[in-house]
Write an enzyme that holds these catalytic residues in place. Structure first.
Site, mmCIF file in Angstrom:
data_model
loop_
_atom_site.group_PDB
_atom_site.id
_atom_site.type_symbol
_atom_site.label_atom_id
_atom_site.label_comp_id
_atom_site.label_asym_id
_atom_site.label_seq_id
_atom_site.Cartn_x
_atom_site.Cartn_y
_atom_site.Cartn_z
ATOM 1 N N LYS A 146 -5.918 -8.664 -0.922
ATOM 2 C CA LYS A 146 -4.990 -9.537 -1.655
ATOM 3 C C LYS A 146 -4.314 -10.531 -0.708
ATOM 4 O O LYS A 146 -4.269 -11.713 -0.981
ATOM 5 C CB LYS A 146 -3.893 -8.713 -2.359
ATOM 6 C CG LYS A 146 -4.377 -7.796 -3.448
ATOM 7 C CD LYS A 146 -3.202 -7.216 -4.234
ATOM 8 C CE LYS A 146 -2.265 -6.337 -3.421
ATOM 9 N NZ LYS A 146 -2.878 -5.107 -2.899
ATOM 10 N N ARG A 179 3.905 -4.007 -9.405
ATOM 11 C CA ARG A 179 3.116 -2.845 -9.004
ATOM 12 C C ARG A 179 3.296 -1.687 -9.985
ATOM 13 O O ARG A 179 2.714 -0.620 -9.797
ATOM 14 C CB ARG A 179 3.574 -2.384 -7.632
ATOM 15 C CG ARG A 179 2.533 -2.610 -6.536
ATOM 16 C CD ARG A 179 3.158 -2.115 -5.278
ATOM 17 N NE ARG A 179 2.323 -1.898 -4.171
ATOM 18 C CZ ARG A 179 2.151 -2.739 -3.152
ATOM 19 N NH1 ARG A 179 2.668 -3.937 -3.193
ATOM 20 N NH2 ARG A 179 1.452 -2.373 -2.108
ATOM 21 N N ARG A 227 -7.269 -2.328 9.983
ATOM 22 C CA ARG A 227 -6.427 -3.517 9.821
ATOM 23 C C ARG A 227 -5.348 -3.577 10.907
ATOM 24 O O ARG A 227 -4.721 -2.585 11.238
ATOM 25 C CB ARG A 227 -5.751 -3.464 8.449
ATOM 26 C CG ARG A 227 -4.769 -4.605 8.230
ATOM 27 C CD ARG A 227 -4.485 -4.814 6.777
ATOM 28 N NE ARG A 227 -3.629 -3.789 6.200
ATOM 29 C CZ ARG A 227 -3.208 -3.819 4.939
ATOM 30 N NH1 ARG A 227 -3.596 -4.781 4.126
ATOM 31 N NH2 ARG A 227 -2.422 -2.863 4.469
ATOM 32 N N ARG A 232 0.188 -1.338 11.164
ATOM 33 C CA ARG A 232 1.311 -0.972 10.304
ATOM 34 C C ARG A 232 1.420 0.544 10.236
ATOM 35 O O ARG A 232 0.419 1.234 10.145
ATOM 36 C CB ARG A 232 1.070 -1.517 8.883
ATOM 37 C CG ARG A 232 1.321 -2.986 8.760
ATOM 38 C CD ARG A 232 0.877 -3.545 7.439
ATOM 39 N NE ARG A 232 1.197 -2.726 6.265
ATOM 40 C CZ ARG A 232 0.990 -3.114 5.007
ATOM 41 N NH1 ARG A 232 0.460 -4.316 4.770
ATOM 42 N NH2 ARG A 232 1.283 -2.345 3.998
ATOM 43 N N ARG A 256 -0.925 6.112 -0.386
ATOM 44 C CA ARG A 256 -0.805 4.796 -1.029
ATOM 45 C C ARG A 256 -1.901 4.587 -2.071
ATOM 46 O O ARG A 256 -1.668 3.971 -3.104
ATOM 47 C CB ARG A 256 -0.849 3.688 0.023
ATOM 48 C CG ARG A 256 0.427 3.646 0.852
ATOM 49 C CD ARG A 256 0.259 2.804 2.094
ATOM 50 N NE ARG A 256 0.039 1.417 1.803
ATOM 51 C CZ ARG A 256 -0.692 0.607 2.563
ATOM 52 N NH1 ARG A 256 -1.291 1.056 3.640
ATOM 53 N NH2 ARG A 256 -0.817 -0.642 2.239
HETATM 54 P P1 AMP Z 1 2.051 -4.090 0.849
HETATM 55 O O1 AMP Z 1 2.279 -4.885 2.088
HETATM 56 O O2 AMP Z 1 1.923 -4.952 -0.385
HETATM 57 O O3 AMP Z 1 0.923 -3.093 0.987
HETATM 58 O O4 AMP Z 1 3.380 -3.220 0.609
HETATM 59 C C1 AMP Z 1 3.810 -2.275 1.561
HETATM 60 C C2 AMP Z 1 4.807 -1.316 0.934
HETATM 61 O O5 AMP Z 1 5.953 -2.044 0.461
HETATM 62 C C3 AMP Z 1 4.314 -0.548 -0.283
HETATM 63 O O6 AMP Z 1 3.561 0.604 0.068
HETATM 64 C C4 AMP Z 1 5.639 -0.191 -0.962
HETATM 65 O O7 AMP Z 1 6.303 0.859 -0.289
HETATM 66 C C5 AMP Z 1 6.469 -1.460 -0.732
HETATM 67 N N1 AMP Z 1 6.262 -2.428 -1.841
HETATM 68 C C6 AMP Z 1 5.695 -3.670 -1.777
HETATM 69 N N2 AMP Z 1 5.681 -4.264 -2.981
HETATM 70 C C7 AMP Z 1 6.246 -3.379 -3.847
HETATM 71 C C8 AMP Z 1 6.502 -3.390 -5.252
HETATM 72 N N3 AMP Z 1 6.165 -4.432 -6.027
HETATM 73 N N4 AMP Z 1 7.091 -2.289 -5.797
HETATM 74 C C9 AMP Z 1 7.448 -1.240 -5.048
HETATM 75 N N5 AMP Z 1 7.216 -1.149 -3.730
HETATM 76 C C10 AMP Z 1 6.623 -2.208 -3.120
#
Ligand code: AMP
Length: 208
Positions: free
Chosen positions: A13, A88, A122, A152, A163
């Site tokens: 994404k 999400r 990654r 990360r 996740r």
């Molecule tokens: P990402 O970088 O999009 O993989 O997001 C990393 C982490 O941020 C996720 O595993 C969640 O803990 C938190 N996070 C990001 N976006 C959301 C969302 N829309 N709702 C809830 N938690 C989020």
């Protein structure tokens, strides 16, 4: 154009949203990046988000909804945006309808076996947030800004599994949610980055 990107963690994404941001001239709004910045800056939102993110869990809906609502009200969002990582949950999608009307939900669909290997290889740039796959990038520095690359915490194997489970339970239902609204377009990505870019571009102009 107001676009929501759907897809499992590691589906690509962020990579494709960054590409489209340059092509369409609209901002990529990554809630994950916003939380990572808030954690670095030790803001109240960052402090709230950190414990959830470290465990691979979702940050509570009300925290993320308030953050996105405020961001979409900024000037650069007037002509459109790409939401990367939001909504999400179905509750987030419903809440967003109160303050935003989206044109398309682009579902990035990638086979599960690719996802795990991608997430484990990654690396992210500490300077500009660009992402790299270490099996394809022969350096520990970012080729755009020279920043250090790091893994990360939530890309470590135990958290990856969590996740993906959270994705299946909480986020995957959004595919049906947007299909029912007639807003879904699926991009199945099986090729090289260039081929996949083409598939994503084509998906912008169709609905499933
Ligand atoms: P990402 O970088 O999009 O993989 O997001 C990393 C982490 O941020 C996720 O595993 C969640 O803990 C938190 N996070 C990001 N976006 C959301 C969302 N829309 N709702 C809830 N938690 C989020």
């Amino acid at each position: 154009m107001k676009i929501v990107f759907l897809g499992a963690p590691g589906a690509g994404k962020g990579t494709h949203a960054q590409q489209l941001m340059k092509e369409l001239g609209i901002p990529q709004i990554s809630t994950g990046d916003m939380f990572r910045r808030a954690i670095r800056e030790e803001t109240p939102t960052g402090l709230q988000a950190k414990s959830y993110m470290d465990k691979g869990e979702l940050v509570p809906d009300e925290v993320v909804i308030a953050m996105v609502k405020e961001r979409l009200a900024e000037d650069d969002c007037k002509n459109g945006y790409i939401l990367d990582g939001f909504p999400r949950t179905v509750a987030q999608a419903e809440a967003m309808e109160e303050f935003a009307t989206i044109d398309l939900a682009l579902n990035i669909d990638v086979p599960a076996e690719l996802i795990i290997s991608r997430l484990s290889s990654r690396r992210m740039c500490a300077g500009c947030g660009a992402t790299y796959n270490i099996t394809l990038h022969n350096s520990d520095k970012c080729s755009t800004c020279g920043g250090e690359l790091y893994q990360r915490d939530d890309d470590k194997p135990e958290t990856i599994r969590k996740r993906l489970d959270v994705y299946e339970e909480k986020t995957a239902p959004l595919v049906a949610y947007y299909r029912e609204k007639g807003l879904l377009s699926t991009a199945t990505l099986l090729g090289t980055i260039e081929e996949n870019n083409e598939v994503v571009r084509a998906a912008l102009n169709k609905k499933d």
